[in-house]
Motif scaffolding. Structure first.
Motif, PDB file in Angstrom:
ATOM      1  N   ALA A  97      -8.911 -15.865   1.302  1.00  0.00           N
ATOM      2  CA  ALA A  97      -8.861 -15.448   2.180  1.00  0.00           C
ATOM      3  C   ALA A  97      -7.527 -14.378   2.478  1.00  0.00           C
ATOM      4  N   ALA A  98      -6.575 -14.978   1.788  1.00  0.00           N
ATOM      5  CA  ALA A  98      -5.327 -14.062   1.949  1.00  0.00           C
ATOM      6  C   ALA A  98      -5.399 -12.802   1.202  1.00  0.00           C
ATOM      7  N   ARG A  99      -6.328 -12.754   0.006  1.00  0.00           N
ATOM      8  CA  ARG A  99      -6.569 -11.624  -0.899  1.00  0.00           C
ATOM      9  C   ARG A  99      -7.288 -10.623  -0.070  1.00  0.00           C
ATOM     10  N   GLU A 100      -8.216 -11.300   0.859  1.00  0.00           N
ATOM     11  CA  GLU A 100      -9.054 -10.346   1.485  1.00  0.00           C
ATOM     12  C   GLU A 100      -8.354  -9.616   2.600  1.00  0.00           C
ATOM     13  N   GLN A 101      -7.375 -10.277   3.195  1.00  0.00           N
ATOM     14  CA  GLN A 101      -6.359  -9.551   4.129  1.00  0.00           C
ATOM     15  C   GLN A 101      -5.799  -8.433   3.652  1.00  0.00           C
ATOM     16  N   ALA A 102      -5.448  -8.710   2.197  1.00  0.00           N
ATOM     17  CA  ALA A 102      -4.641  -7.685   1.463  1.00  0.00           C
ATOM     18  C   ALA A 102      -5.521  -6.306   1.167  1.00  0.00           C
ATOM     19  N   TYR A 103      -6.841  -6.796   0.845  1.00  0.00           N
ATOM     20  CA  TYR A 103      -7.729  -5.667   0.591  1.00  0.00           C
ATOM     21  C   TYR A 103      -7.687  -4.708   1.874  1.00  0.00           C
ATOM     22  N   GLU A 104      -7.867  -5.394   3.016  1.00  0.00           N
ATOM     23  CA  GLU A 104      -8.097  -4.585   4.170  1.00  0.00           C
ATOM     24  C   GLU A 104      -6.837  -3.699   4.418  1.00  0.00           C
TER      25      GLU A 104
END
Length: 517
Positions: free
Chosen positions: A465-472
């Motif tokens: 989930a932290a990586r998902e935020q970073a991709y956004e």
């Protein structure tokens, strides 16, 4: 003739200039437009790898890019992975399976066959998706290797892909990087290069306007954008270059040390630790007293016995044992776990010369390196806390005393009831084969508490989930500073030339979101 997906290639003026990050940004940008996009890198050289849902191995950078694209990683996205085991040799992983250990010269003799493997993988992806974001390796202008290149301009040429060249202004000499790269290429190789991205800019962009004009006048191609340095979010790095930084221990706060082994692998295991507030993560290369550190970690290694020899010869062996004797906490992951035992045996020469090397002797276990290679996505439990990680290792470890650390609940989706890892009698030395250990907040919180850092706040957001935020955040960043109209035009032109029907419609729909961010 079957329609093929559009392709765009992101190549670089050198290693660690930001190719992977730009490719990741484009994967997320087009996925947000509703385009079926996938990453591709014909050949990756990295000890930072991961495991696909079907239990095969591929480069971690393309796993990150697949996550950014919102799809499951597949070995076709990285058909050839080279994992260096020495200065002149590497394990060769083809379509997710370790094929051989080869010296550089032997590997180059097989380039023609491996280029065919990579082309076939790309063709399969182009039948499944609408857009392929291709990534190069190192510099695309290595003149001594150009006739054997299977990942940069040769692959872009096979795909008829327009090329965006990425340069890194932070390391200096950006004008020479760009102009020199094109000058090193023959005309037919220069022709596909359609534009340039300047990465890692610091300062006032207005002060660089004249520089942009000069570059464009020299190369007769547009500067698509200048990407400022970002620090508000983190994208996993592909190259170990990211950890080749001076060792700094600042202030009085707690520190965690990671021994920077010569053959370190999967150092992205520690990205969640690096993001913690109130604790400093330090990669340590030169031996030193370790009293300052709340915990010391031995990371994965692509050549465990060689790195054990290095620990002994450099003085690290004595420093680590002295740290333990004074009450220090140690964690070993994968190869680092093997090092903590009494011996690592390699009767078949899996990593080099056959033989046996003494371990650090801090855990009652011993390891024998042997095929086949274990590559699994692994669900595990540390007492009542459950986590999800992955395993990539050659060898089997046998505990001769103490107790196991983890219960393995499932591997590659199949339920099991196995044990992994080992705990020392004093509870201060832990070892496990599971990578991704710190992606689970509950696991990280428990480990921090065990090393006396229970006051450190751990975000409830798990690693994915932290990586998902970073991709956004990365896609917003790219959309803000890149001229996506130029990128779109390159993509649509490629799709049109390759006769992509439904894919072309999907790409055209994306234009409503032009300049997202």
């Amino acid at each position: 003739m079957d329609a093929k997906a559009a392709c765009i290639a992101i190549l670089g003026t050198g290693s660690d200039v930001g190719k992977s990050v730009v490719a990741t940004a484009l994967c997320r940008h087009y996925a947000r437009q509703g385009v079926r996009v996938a990453p591709f890198k014909a050949q990756n050289m990295s000890n930072n790898s991961g495991v696909t849902p079907d239990g095969l191995e591929m480069g971690r950078a393309q796993i990150v890019q697949a996550e950014a694209a919102g799809i499951a990683p597949h070995v076709d996205m990285n058909p050839i992975l080279l994992k260096p085991t020495s200065e002149v040799g590497a394990q060769v992983v083809v379509l997710g399976q370790a094929r051989m250990n080869a010296a550089a010269r032997v590997y180059h003799e097989q380039k023609e066959q491996l280029f065919g493997v990579a082309c076939a993988a790309l063709d399969r992806l182009r039948r499944r998706f609408d857009l392929i974001v291709m990534e190069g390796a190192g510099s695309c202008a290595e003149v001594n290797l150009m006739d054997r290149d299977i990942v940069n301009l040769a692959m872009a040429g096979y795909a008829d892909a327009p090329v965006i060249l990425v340069a890194d202004i932070h390391r200096g000499g950006v004008f020479a990087q760009i102009v020199g790269t094109l000058a090193c290429l023959p005309e037919e190789r220069r022709r596909p290069i359609a534009g340039v991205i300047v990465n890692r800019f610091r300062g006032d962009i207005e002060m660089f306007r004249d520089g942009i004009s000069w570059i464009e006048a020299q190369i007769h191609r547009p500067v698509i954008g200048v990407l400022p340095w970002f620090s508000a979010f983190t994208i996993e790095a592909e190259d170990a270059v990211i950890i080749e930084r001076p060792e700094t221990v600042a202030g009085e706060g707690p520190c965690i040390g990671v021994i920077r082994l010569p053959h370190i692998s999967n150092f992205t295991d520690f990205d969640p630790l690096a993001r913690l507030d109130g604790v400093t993560l330090v990669y340590l290369y030169r031996p030193r007293p370790l009293d300052r550190f709340s915990a010391v970690i031995l990371p994965g290694s692509k050549n465990t016995r060689s790195d054990l020899d290095w620990l002994a010869a450099s003085g690290w062996r004595e420093a680590i044992r002295a740290y333990h004797d004074k009450g220090g906490h140690l964690l070993g992951i994968c190869g680092g776990y093997q090092m903590l035992g009494t011996a690592v045996r390699d009767p078949d020469g899996i990593e080099g010369r056959p033989g046996s090397t003494p371990g650090l002797g801090l855990l009652a276990m011993e390891t024998e390196l042997k095929a086949p290679k274990t590559t699994t996505r692994t669900r595990f439990a540390w007492d009542d806390e459950v986590g999800l990680g992955y395993e990539i290792h050659m060898g089997q470890t046998r505990c001769t005393g103490g107790r196991s650390l983890l219960r393995i609940l499932a591997r590659n989706g199949a339920a099991c009831d196995d044990r992994d890892g080992c705990i020392g009698d004093d509870g201060r030395v832990l070892g496990t084969y599971v990578h991704g250990w710190f992606d689970s907040p509950a696991i990280m919180k428990r480990w921090l508490g065990g090393v006396g850092l229970d006051r450190i706040r751990v975000a409830a957001l798990p690693g994915p989930a932290a990586r998902e935020q970073a991709y956004e955040a990365l896609a917003d960043h790219a959309g803000r500073y890149l001229d996506m109209r130029i990128v779109d035009d390159l993509v649509y032109r490629s799709g049109s030339e390759n006769g992509r029907g439904s894919g072309q419609r999907s790409l055209q729909c994306g234009r409503a979101g032009e300049g997202v961010g």
